[in-house]
Write a protein that holds these residues in place. Structure first.
Motif, PDB file in Angstrom:
ATOM      1  N   ASP A 162     -14.143 -13.189 -11.104  1.00  0.00           N
ATOM      2  CA  ASP A 162     -14.900 -14.404 -11.415  1.00  0.00           C
ATOM      3  C   ASP A 162     -13.927 -15.585 -11.368  1.00  0.00           C
ATOM      4  N   LEU A 163     -13.673 -16.064 -10.155  1.00  0.00           N
ATOM      5  CA  LEU A 163     -12.687 -17.121  -9.943  1.00  0.00           C
ATOM      6  C   LEU A 163     -13.285 -18.156  -9.002  1.00  0.00           C
ATOM      7  N   PRO A 164     -12.826 -19.414  -9.101  1.00  0.00           N
ATOM      8  CA  PRO A 164     -13.242 -20.397  -8.103  1.00  0.00           C
ATOM      9  C   PRO A 164     -12.848 -19.899  -6.715  1.00  0.00           C
ATOM     10  N   VAL A 165     -13.661 -20.222  -5.730  1.00  0.00           N
ATOM     11  CA  VAL A 165     -13.485 -19.599  -4.409  1.00  0.00           C
ATOM     12  C   VAL A 165     -12.142 -19.953  -3.769  1.00  0.00           C
ATOM     13  N   ARG A 166     -11.652 -21.148  -4.059  1.00  0.00           N
ATOM     14  CA  ARG A 166     -10.369 -21.526  -3.462  1.00  0.00           C
ATOM     15  C   ARG A 166      -9.237 -20.713  -4.087  1.00  0.00           C
ATOM     16  N   GLU A 167      -9.313 -20.469  -5.369  1.00  0.00           N
ATOM     17  CA  GLU A 167      -8.296 -19.637  -6.006  1.00  0.00           C
ATOM     18  C   GLU A 167      -8.412 -18.189  -5.532  1.00  0.00           C
ATOM     19  N   LYS A 168      -9.641 -17.752  -5.309  1.00  0.00           N
ATOM     20  CA  LYS A 168      -9.835 -16.418  -4.748  1.00  0.00           C
ATOM     21  C   LYS A 168      -9.084 -16.256  -3.431  1.00  0.00           C
ATOM     22  N   MET A 169      -9.269 -17.250  -2.538  1.00  0.00           N
ATOM     23  CA  MET A 169      -8.600 -17.121  -1.243  1.00  0.00           C
ATOM     24  C   MET A 169      -7.090 -17.170  -1.408  1.00  0.00           C
ATOM     25  N   PHE A 170      -6.634 -18.029  -2.308  1.00  0.00           N
ATOM     26  CA  PHE A 170      -5.188 -18.100  -2.541  1.00  0.00           C
ATOM     27  C   PHE A 170      -4.650 -16.757  -3.026  1.00  0.00           C
ATOM     28  N   GLN A 171      -5.332 -16.155  -3.981  1.00  0.00           N
ATOM     29  CA  GLN A 171      -4.856 -14.871  -4.500  1.00  0.00           C
ATOM     30  C   GLN A 171      -5.003 -13.749  -3.478  1.00  0.00           C
ATOM     31  N   PHE A 172      -6.057 -13.834  -2.685  1.00  0.00           N
ATOM     32  CA  PHE A 172      -6.294 -12.844  -1.628  1.00  0.00           C
ATOM     33  C   PHE A 172      -5.083 -12.749  -0.706  1.00  0.00           C
ATOM     34  N   PHE A 173      -4.548 -13.891  -0.332  1.00  0.00           N
ATOM     35  CA  PHE A 173      -3.360 -13.894   0.528  1.00  0.00           C
ATOM     36  C   PHE A 173      -2.062 -13.839  -0.280  1.00  0.00           C
ATOM     37  N   GLY A 174      -2.020 -14.581  -1.381  1.00  0.00           N
ATOM     38  CA  GLY A 174      -0.771 -14.725  -2.135  1.00  0.00           C
ATOM     39  C   GLY A 174      -0.307 -13.432  -2.771  1.00  0.00           C
ATOM     40  N   ARG A 175      -1.233 -12.686  -3.366  1.00  0.00           N
ATOM     41  CA  ARG A 175      -0.814 -11.457  -4.044  1.00  0.00           C
ATOM     42  C   ARG A 175      -0.354 -10.400  -3.052  1.00  0.00           C
ATOM     43  N   ARG A 176      -1.004 -10.320  -1.907  1.00  0.00           N
ATOM     44  CA  ARG A 176      -0.542  -9.353  -0.896  1.00  0.00           C
ATOM     45  C   ARG A 176       0.799  -9.775  -0.306  1.00  0.00           C
ATOM     46  N   PHE A 177       0.960 -11.088  -0.126  1.00  0.00           N
ATOM     47  CA  PHE A 177       2.252 -11.577   0.386  1.00  0.00           C
ATOM     48  C   PHE A 177       3.376 -11.235  -0.601  1.00  0.00           C
ATOM     49  N   GLU A 178       3.144 -11.493  -1.883  1.00  0.00           N
ATOM     50  CA  GLU A 178       4.195 -11.199  -2.874  1.00  0.00           C
ATOM     51  C   GLU A 178       4.506  -9.706  -2.937  1.00  0.00           C
ATOM     52  N   LEU A 179       3.489  -8.879  -2.750  1.00  0.00           N
ATOM     53  CA  LEU A 179       3.701  -7.433  -2.700  1.00  0.00           C
ATOM     54  C   LEU A 179       4.589  -7.052  -1.510  1.00  0.00           C
ATOM     55  N   MET A 180       4.298  -7.639  -0.334  1.00  0.00           N
ATOM     56  CA  MET A 180       5.111  -7.335   0.851  1.00  0.00           C
ATOM     57  C   MET A 180       6.557  -7.758   0.656  1.00  0.00           C
ATOM     58  N   VAL A 181       6.747  -8.934   0.052  1.00  0.00           N
ATOM     59  CA  VAL A 181       8.110  -9.423  -0.181  1.00  0.00           C
ATOM     60  C   VAL A 181       8.850  -8.442  -1.098  1.00  0.00           C
ATOM     61  N   LYS A 182       8.147  -7.991  -2.129  1.00  0.00           N
ATOM     62  CA  LYS A 182       8.749  -7.053  -3.089  1.00  0.00           C
ATOM     63  C   LYS A 182       9.141  -5.747  -2.373  1.00  0.00           C
ATOM     64  N   GLN A 183       8.218  -5.249  -1.547  1.00  0.00           N
ATOM     65  CA  GLN A 183       8.499  -4.011  -0.797  1.00  0.00           C
ATOM     66  C   GLN A 183       9.680  -4.202   0.158  1.00  0.00           C
ATOM     67  N   TYR A 184       9.664  -5.359   0.828  1.00  0.00           N
ATOM     68  CA  TYR A 184      10.725  -5.623   1.798  1.00  0.00           C
ATOM     69  C   TYR A 184      12.075  -5.743   1.104  1.00  0.00           C
ATOM     70  N   GLU A 185      12.092  -6.450  -0.024  1.00  0.00           N
ATOM     71  CA  GLU A 185      13.371  -6.652  -0.707  1.00  0.00           C
ATOM     72  C   GLU A 185      13.882  -5.355  -1.337  1.00  0.00           C
ATOM     73  N   ALA A 186      12.964  -4.481  -1.745  1.00  0.00           N
ATOM     74  CA  ALA A 186      13.382  -3.210  -2.343  1.00  0.00           C
ATOM     75  C   ALA A 186      14.011  -2.293  -1.295  1.00  0.00           C
ATOM     76  N   GLU A 187      13.345  -2.153  -0.141  1.00  0.00           N
ATOM     77  CA  GLU A 187      13.844  -1.231   0.892  1.00  0.00           C
ATOM     78  C   GLU A 187      13.475  -1.762   2.276  1.00  0.00           C
ATOM     79  N   PRO A 188      14.250  -2.750   2.751  1.00  0.00           N
ATOM     80  CA  PRO A 188      13.897  -3.383   4.034  1.00  0.00           C
ATOM     81  C   PRO A 188      13.785  -2.387   5.189  1.00  0.00           C
ATOM     82  N   ASP A 189      14.710  -1.428   5.257  1.00  0.00           N
ATOM     83  CA  ASP A 189      14.687  -0.502   6.391  1.00  0.00           C
ATOM     84  C   ASP A 189      13.473   0.420   6.346  1.00  0.00           C
ATOM     85  N   LEU A 190      13.092   0.820   5.138  1.00  0.00           N
ATOM     86  CA  LEU A 190      11.912   1.686   5.013  1.00  0.00           C
ATOM     87  C   LEU A 190      10.669   0.927   5.489  1.00  0.00           C
ATOM     88  N   LEU A 191      10.538  -0.334   5.069  1.00  0.00           N
ATOM     89  CA  LEU A 191       9.371  -1.114   5.508  1.00  0.00           C
ATOM     90  C   LEU A 191       9.383  -1.273   7.029  1.00  0.00           C
TER      91      LEU A 191
END
Lengths: 214, 214
Positions: free
Chosen positions: B80-109
């Motif tokens: 239950d979020l404003p639609v603009r925040e929804k889109m931001f989180q839709f992309f932002g949270r996945r991006f932050e997850l990828m960064v975390k995965q990449y920084e933890a084990e770049p070669d594995l990713l």
């Protein structure tokens, strides 16, 4: 540096075509001066008359690879065009050129992209040059009130990110020209001109507080 | 299909960790059922109790790779979020997850990205799923008057293109996290909401006729 003699220039141009042929045959595998001399049917010491070392050869390969793109950027930024059309042509004409190159010889383009990744220090200057020309267009747009509240550098970086699909030749390969269309590129340029400014956060009717909830 | 027994599920989870270790050691080189059985210290026939064939194994690897992203997309679209925040989180949270995965084990990713390219038929379903969830957010925004004059499909395609740097894990590698920032992602989302509609062409004060002059 003295202007090279015409026969040297013609020899270089011919040798760069021999490089094309080697890349067609061998892909992105490293090409040594010895390989190139052999393929061109000349002695290594003769080859050094044209390129003083392998770095000079790589720089000449990059210069040739980017020549048409640089010409487009020079032409577009100097043209007497409305700034929004300038930006559209700045991206659109280079995109169409890449598509043409890719469709003509996909494997050759892929191999050169791989060579470019292996020698990114040679490519970096051209990336910076692209940013320089884009900054000229951004500055012109700012004089007309666009991108309010943002710095030139911020704006250039954001536009580069939004246009990534149309500037990165890899995107043509992994996204494909069925999805990448110059009409969409035009729409993105328009979106940038209308929507990219520091006031976007202040537009009413939607909640503007943006944060990540974990 | 019957719900797998718990010991089968636990065995699969363990085997997928063995796959991680094999990818860590060998990179993106193909892993056969025989390799995996040997690495797990079990007989090939025992391995087939957990994965009926190599395709089933690959699908399980993909499912595990995308699980957290799918969870984010489900959560955000249902929130239950404003639609603009929804889109931001839709992309932002996945991006932050990828960064975390990449920084933890770049070669594995990197290796998993390569494996994904080699078996794109397995990845495609997850790409389509991302489009499906984005279309839900776009439809919600359209009800509020955004993206006027565009279809849902056009809008999804254009947003995917503009957000490419933040959804394609390759971009983290070739552009780098010094340039890719969640604050910029938020700015691009805002630009999309404010600027992406069919009226952008009609905004006054600039020439709107867009064509390529050659």
């Amino acid at each position: 540096m003295a202007r090279p003699q015409t026969d040297i220039e013609a020899g270089r141009e011919h040798l760069l075509e021999v490089v094309d042929d080697l890349v067609r045959k061998r892909g992105a595998a490293d090409i040594s001066m010895t390989d190139l001399a052999a393929a061109a049917g000349m002695s290594p010491s003769n080859l050094y008359r044209f390129f003083e070392n392998r770095d000079a050869l790589l720089e000449a390969v990059a210069e040739r690879f980017f020549a048409e793109k640089v010409k487009i950027m020079e032409e577009v930024t100097a043209a007497d065009l409305p700034v929004r059309e300038k930006m559209f042509q700045f991206f659109g004409r280079r995109f169409e050129l890449m598509v043409k190159q890719y469709e003509a010889e996909p494997d050759l383009l892929k191999s050169y992209l791989e060579i470019g990744q292996q020698h990114f220090e040679v490519v970096r200057g051209y990336v910076d040059l692209g940013d320089h020309y884009l900054a000229l267009i951004v500055a012109e747009a700012m004089e007309q009130g666009y991108f309010e509240g943002l710095s030139i550098d911020e704006t250039v970086s954001l536009i580069n990110q939004m246009m990534q699909c149309y500037t990165n030749p890899e995107a043509i390969i992994y996204i494909g020209t069925a999805k990448l269309k110059v009409e969409k590129l035009a729409r993105i340029v328009d979106t940038v001109f209308v929507g990219l400014n520091s006031k976007a956060f202040e537009v009413p009717a939607v909640e503007t507080h943006i944060k990540i909830v974990s």
